[in-house]
Design an enzyme around this catalytic site. Structure first.
Site, PDB file in Angstrom:
ATOM      1  N   LYS A   1      22.501  68.263  84.264  1.00 17.18           N
ATOM      2  CA  LYS A   1      23.014  67.630  85.615  1.00 17.18           C
ATOM      3  C   LYS A   1      22.146  69.214  86.234  1.00 17.18           C
ATOM      4  CE  LYS A   1      25.083  64.315  86.972  1.00 17.18           C
ATOM      5  NZ  LYS A   1      26.211  63.590  85.520  1.00 17.18           N
TER       6      LYS A   1
HETATM    7  C1  LIG Z   1      26.874  62.659  86.163  1.00 15.38           C
HETATM    8  C2  LIG Z   1      28.102  61.320  87.303  1.00 15.38           C
HETATM    9  C3  LIG Z   1      28.929  61.575  87.417  1.00 15.38           C
HETATM   10  C4  LIG Z   1      29.892  61.287  85.794  1.00 15.38           C
HETATM   11  O1  LIG Z   1      30.264  62.903  85.680  1.00 15.38           O
HETATM   12  P1  LIG Z   1      31.022  63.718  84.876  1.00 15.38           P
HETATM   13  O2  LIG Z   1      31.287  65.048  85.212  1.00 15.38           O
HETATM   14  O3  LIG Z   1      30.414  63.168  83.488  1.00 15.38           O
HETATM   15  O4  LIG Z   1      32.663  62.948  84.335  1.00 15.38           O
HETATM   16  C5  LIG Z   1      29.636  60.651  88.548  1.00 15.38           C
HETATM   17  N1  LIG Z   1      29.204  59.990  89.701  1.00 15.38           N
HETATM   18  C6  LIG Z   1      27.822  60.339  89.611  1.00 15.38           C
HETATM   19  C7  LIG Z   1      26.446  59.860  89.494  1.00 15.38           C
HETATM   20  C8  LIG Z   1      26.962  60.985  88.414  1.00 15.38           C
HETATM   21  O5  LIG Z   1      25.473  60.657  87.899  1.00 15.38           O
END
Ligand SMILES: *Cc1c(COP(=O)(O)O)cnc(C)c1O
Length: 383
Positions: free
Chosen positions: A182
């Site tokens: 991210k």
């Molecule tokens: C990465 C992501 C998640 C989940 O995030 P985590 O921190 O890995 O649980 C949920 N929704 C979207 C759109 C994502 O890109």
């Protein structure tokens, strides 16, 4: 070239500052749910125009806590975009509610469609989860009006939209992700913001088993024991993750600005390409520029393109296989047809985008793509 790609779709940017922050936590001997977590929560809230925030061990658990705190459960329905990561819908399923998967606006604007959400409303609908695909923030006013008109809670899956550029949150609850790919990372982690302090307090308690006091409060004799008045979970964040978050947050604005510059470079070189290539979300603001999605010309053999780019050292991925077409969802919620999402997902290709990428590499990726697709050349000097 064979072997693994050298230009990756996403990469964390970590260095000595992060290593030093981790070292300080180790030496402090207090490794979970302490000052680092509290400091990270305050700093993250301040960056997003909020008074306070609750740190959790993932965005997925944050979404679960959000729905749980709104008392969403069995016999309820929650509207969710199918063009998202599976966790968006999974978090609804965890509560016992039914996720109602809906279509996107268009190939150019692959954000959850208000018109589709309108059509999906029933007398069981309790909430809608919007998702800021690629970091492109959905229309705040339109979605607030929609939620008010139908008496629904509005939740923002803000996994892609970490950063100041997006402004303050506009939903009842917004949840962010700090997974390794991210815009900023704590390795694993998430953050919840909610303007209503009562709601935020509910989620803070449910994050740690629903207990009325924390280990640190009992250590400092502010509380002798604890009670549990509601069902909670273990969704805590560790001090190590929070220490990474504090450092990464300080660099977030610069890194998001770097992403913005790279996206503009991509848009300059890709807009000259013909033959049905689409670059979605050009000019869409605000955006945190999380990923760089393009749509290949209709009928293109995407697997061949991905293989050919890989051979040139370029990794590409797909965002996303639509949730309604995943086996688990198809088996339980059959017969869902979402034509725009399906076409988008069939043609979508995610190109590398992260702050370590150079303008030269974008030129190289654009050249490789043109060659592989046999498209018209980009005029000289456009980058
Ligand atoms: C990465 C992501 C998640 C989940 O995030 P985590 O921190 O890995 O649980 C949920 N929704 C979207 C759109 C994502 O890109």
């Amino acid at each position: 070239m064979t072997g693994s790609a050298r230009v990756l779709v996403a990469e964390p940017v970590l260095g000595e500052d992060e290593a030093a922050a981790l070292g300080r936590v180790i030496h402090s001997n207090w490794i979970t749910m302490g000052d680092q977590v509290r400091t990270f929560e305050s700093a993250f809230a301040a960056c997003h125009g909020a008074d306070d925030a609750v740190a959790v061990n993932s965005c997925t658990s944050g979404l679960h806590l959000a729905l749980d705190a709104l008392d969403i459960g069995e016999r309820d329905e929650v509207i969710v975009p199918s063009l998202s990561f599976v966790a968006t819908a999974n978090s609804v399923v965890y509560t016992g509610a039914r996720p109602v998967l809906v279509d996107i606006e268009s190939l150019e604007t692959p954000l959850i469609s208000i018109r589709a959400a309108e059509a999906a409303c029933s007398n069981r609908t309790r909430a809608v989860v919007v998702m800021h695909y690629a970091g492109a923030v959905v229309d705040a006013q339109a979605w607030r009006d929609f939620a008010r008109r139908h008496g629904l809670y509005l939740i923002e899956d803000s996994a892609h939209a970490v950063g100041r550029a997006r402004g303050p949150i506009f939903g009842d609850i917004a949840v962010f992700s700090f997974y390794g790919n991210k815009n900023m990372t704590t390795a694993e982690g998430g953050m919840i913001i909610a303007p209503d302090p009562t709601l935020l307090a509910r989620m803070r308690s449910a994050r740690a088993h629903g207990m009325t006091s924390t280990t640190s409060e009992r250590l400092h004799a502010r509380a002798a024991t604890y009670d549990v008045r509601s069902l909670g979970y273990n969704y805590r964040m560790s001090e190590l993750n929070a220490a990474l978050g504090i450092v990464q947050l300080q660099k977030l604005d610069d890194r998001n600005e770097q992403r913005h510059i790279l996206v503009q470079a991509y848009q300059r070189v890709l807009q000259y390409q013909r033959n049905g290539l689409i670059v979605p979300l050009v000019g869409h603001m605000p955006s945190s520029h999380h990923i760089l999605p393009i749509l290949l010309p209709a009928g293109t053999d995407r697997a061949r393109v991905m293989g050919a780019l890989h051979d040139r050292g370029i990794q590409t991925t797909i965002h996303y296989p639509p949730i309604h077409q995943l086996t688990w969802y198809r088996d339980r919620y059959p017969g869902v047809s979402l034509p725009i999402t399906e076409e988008f997902a069939e043609r979508e290709l995610t190109l590398p985008l992260h702050p370590k990428l150079s303008l030269q590499q974008i030129g190289m990726i654009s050249d490789a793509l043109r060659e592989v697709l046999a498209l018209e050349p980009c005029p000289e000097g456009q980058l």
